[in-house]
Design a protein around this motif. Structure first.
Motif, short mmCIF file in Angstrom:
data_model
loop_
_atom_site.label_atom_id
_atom_site.label_comp_id
_atom_site.label_asym_id
_atom_site.label_seq_id
_atom_site.Cartn_x
_atom_site.Cartn_y
_atom_site.Cartn_z
N SER A 141 0.85 -1.19 0.00
CA SER A 141 0.00 0.00 0.00
C SER A 141 0.89 1.24 0.00
N GLY A 142 0.26 2.40 0.27
CA GLY A 142 1.04 3.63 0.32
C GLY A 142 1.96 3.66 1.54
N GLY A 168 3.93 1.57 -2.69
CA GLY A 168 3.05 2.64 -3.17
C GLY A 168 3.76 3.99 -3.13
N ASP A 172 4.43 6.63 -6.04
CA ASP A 172 3.99 8.02 -5.90
C ASP A 172 5.15 9.01 -5.99
N ASP A 189 0.71 3.28 -13.82
CA ASP A 189 0.09 2.05 -14.34
C ASP A 189 -0.55 2.33 -15.71
N GLY A 276 -3.60 -1.08 -1.53
CA GLY A 276 -3.92 -0.28 -2.72
C GLY A 276 -3.12 -0.63 -3.96
N ASN A 280 -2.46 -2.57 -9.21
CA ASN A 280 -1.51 -2.40 -10.32
C ASN A 280 -1.58 -3.58 -11.30
O1 KG4 Z 1 -3.95 0.92 0.56
P1 KG4 Z 1 -4.02 2.30 0.04
O2 KG4 Z 1 -5.30 2.75 -0.57
O3 KG4 Z 1 -3.74 3.33 1.18
C1 KG4 Z 1 -2.55 3.75 1.71
O4 KG4 Z 1 -1.75 2.95 2.23
O5 KG4 Z 1 -2.38 5.01 1.67
O6 KG4 Z 1 -2.86 2.47 -1.05
C2 KG4 Z 1 -2.68 3.64 -1.77
C3 KG4 Z 1 -1.44 3.43 -2.64
C4 KG4 Z 1 -0.93 4.74 -3.25
O7 KG4 Z 1 0.46 4.78 -3.07
C5 KG4 Z 1 -1.31 4.57 -4.72
O8 KG4 Z 1 -0.43 5.26 -5.60
C6 KG4 Z 1 -1.18 3.09 -4.90
O9 KG4 Z 1 -1.73 2.54 -3.72
N1 KG4 Z 1 -1.91 2.61 -6.08
C7 KG4 Z 1 -1.30 2.11 -7.17
C8 KG4 Z 1 -2.33 1.79 -8.09
N2 KG4 Z 1 -3.52 2.10 -7.52
C9 KG4 Z 1 -3.25 2.60 -6.28
N3 KG4 Z 1 0.00 1.91 -7.43
C10 KG4 Z 1 0.32 1.39 -8.62
N4 KG4 Z 1 -0.60 1.05 -9.55
C11 KG4 Z 1 -1.92 1.23 -9.34
N5 KG4 Z 1 -2.82 0.89 -10.27
#
Ligand code: KG4
Length: 336
Positions: A141-142, A168, A172, A189, A276, A280
């Protein structure tokens, strides 16, 4: 007798409430906070204030959408941590108040456990597409990148994790270096789909065991772009798709190398994705295409922060009678 749990999630910037009956989801309401977009990241104080505004309407809608009455709720589960302290306080205080007012058991949930348990949320009673124990979960995740051995619903062990940035965050931060808006992961992505993943070669870190590191990749990406931009100021614009494809391939390869090693060493071939970054497309295909694995990827709405996963975790704790006292306080850094 069926059990109805109200779940509350407020660890970061999404206010969410969900109702489950046993393992079946009845409602999952998520209020995203657009207030942060102009700042390029989540502003904690603004997040807390927005949770405060959202929490009552979100819970009311979750109860209404589920078609249950407030009297039907048997217990309330909430995210105790990890997360932003002010945000966690809103959910925790609401849950305590609700439990006190209705004389219900209160159940604390570790947000990271809940991400793993999202795999057990059923859309209906005959939904059986779920991992069996033990399985390996890659939680990306992020804020986290972890390989977890899941022994049962309530016992899990982290065998590897990032020593610096999360996957993540790598997406970012590299996106930010390229001038893309936050959060850049979904954009990388998107552009990667049109690009050549073999065009640029970025170094992979050498880290022990099952641990990860992504900050070196970010730094080398920054220096690489800086050097190329000196030669051609339009380098990023001209090569955006190939840059995204090559970067995504590197991140996915880093994640996969350790996951493959963990699967070989433990002999566990059931592999689940959570968090999150599991949205990907490169990571999804790499995991699904890996020979010999049975893979599980939850629905997108259960990979990002949501209260359905808090409710299902609460359900398993309810079955064990694992309740929390009114003296509970949230923890920004809750140990796994
Ligand atoms: O689990 P999450 O919603 O919450 C946090 O931990 O904040 O994850 C969010 C992360 C962000 O870094 C976002 O850029 C990443 O997941 N993310 C992706 C994609 N969709 C969301 N990273 C790469 N490819 C994606 N399709």
């Amino acid at each position: 007798m069926s059990i109805v749990i109200l779940g509350i999630e407020s660890s970061c910037d999404d206010t969410s409430a969900a109702i489950i009956r046993d393992e079946v989801i009845l409602s999952n309401v998520i209020a995203n906070q657009s207030v942060h977009s102009e700042y390029g990241g989540v502003v904690p104080e603004l997040a807390s204030r927005t949770h405060q505004q959202n929490i009552i309407p979100v819970v009311s809608k979750a109860i209404k959408d589920a078609g249950v009455k407030i009297e039907d709720v048997d217990a309330i589960a909430f995210t105790r941590g990890p997360g932003l302290m002010g945000s966690l306080l809103v959910g925790t205080s609401f849950a305590k108040g609700f439990a006190l007012a209705r004389d219900l058991p209160l159940i604390e949930v570790n947000h990271l456990h809940a991400h793993v348990l999202a795999h057990f949320i059923k859309e209906s009673d005959d939904d059986t597409d779920q991992p069996t124990f033990p399985f390996l979960c890659l939680l990306v995740s992020g804020g986290n990148s972890q390989i977890i051995v899941v022994e049962n619903h309530l016992e899990m062990e982290i065998i590897g994790q990032t020593i610096d940035d999360a996957a993540g965050e790598a997406f970012d931060k590299c996106a930010k270096i390229m001038g893309l808006p936050y959060p850049g992961g979904p954009l990388i992505d998107k552009y990667a789909k049109e690009g050549d993943p073999l065009r640029f070669n970025f170094n992979k870190p050498r880290i022990k065991d099952y641990d990860y590191s992504f900050s070196g990749l970010k730094t080398s990406f920054l220096y690489f772009l800086r050097d190329e931009m000196k030669k051609d100021p339009d380098f990023i614009e001209k090569n955006k798709n190939d840059l995204c494809a090559s970067l995504q391939k590197t991140i996915v390869d880093i994640l996969m190398d350790k996951l493959i090693k963990a699967s070989k060493d433990t002999g566990i071939k059931q592999i689940a994705l959570a968090g999150g970054v599991s949205a990907n497309s490169g990571l999804r295909s790499a995991i699904q295409d890996h020979k010999g694995w049975v893979t599980f990827i939850p629905k997108f709405s259960y990979t990002t922060d949501n209260a359905a996963m808090i409710a299902i975790n609460g359900y398993y704790k309810f079955l064990k009678g694992d309740f929390t006292g009114q003296d509970v306080v949230p923890f920004a850094r809750l140990n796994f």
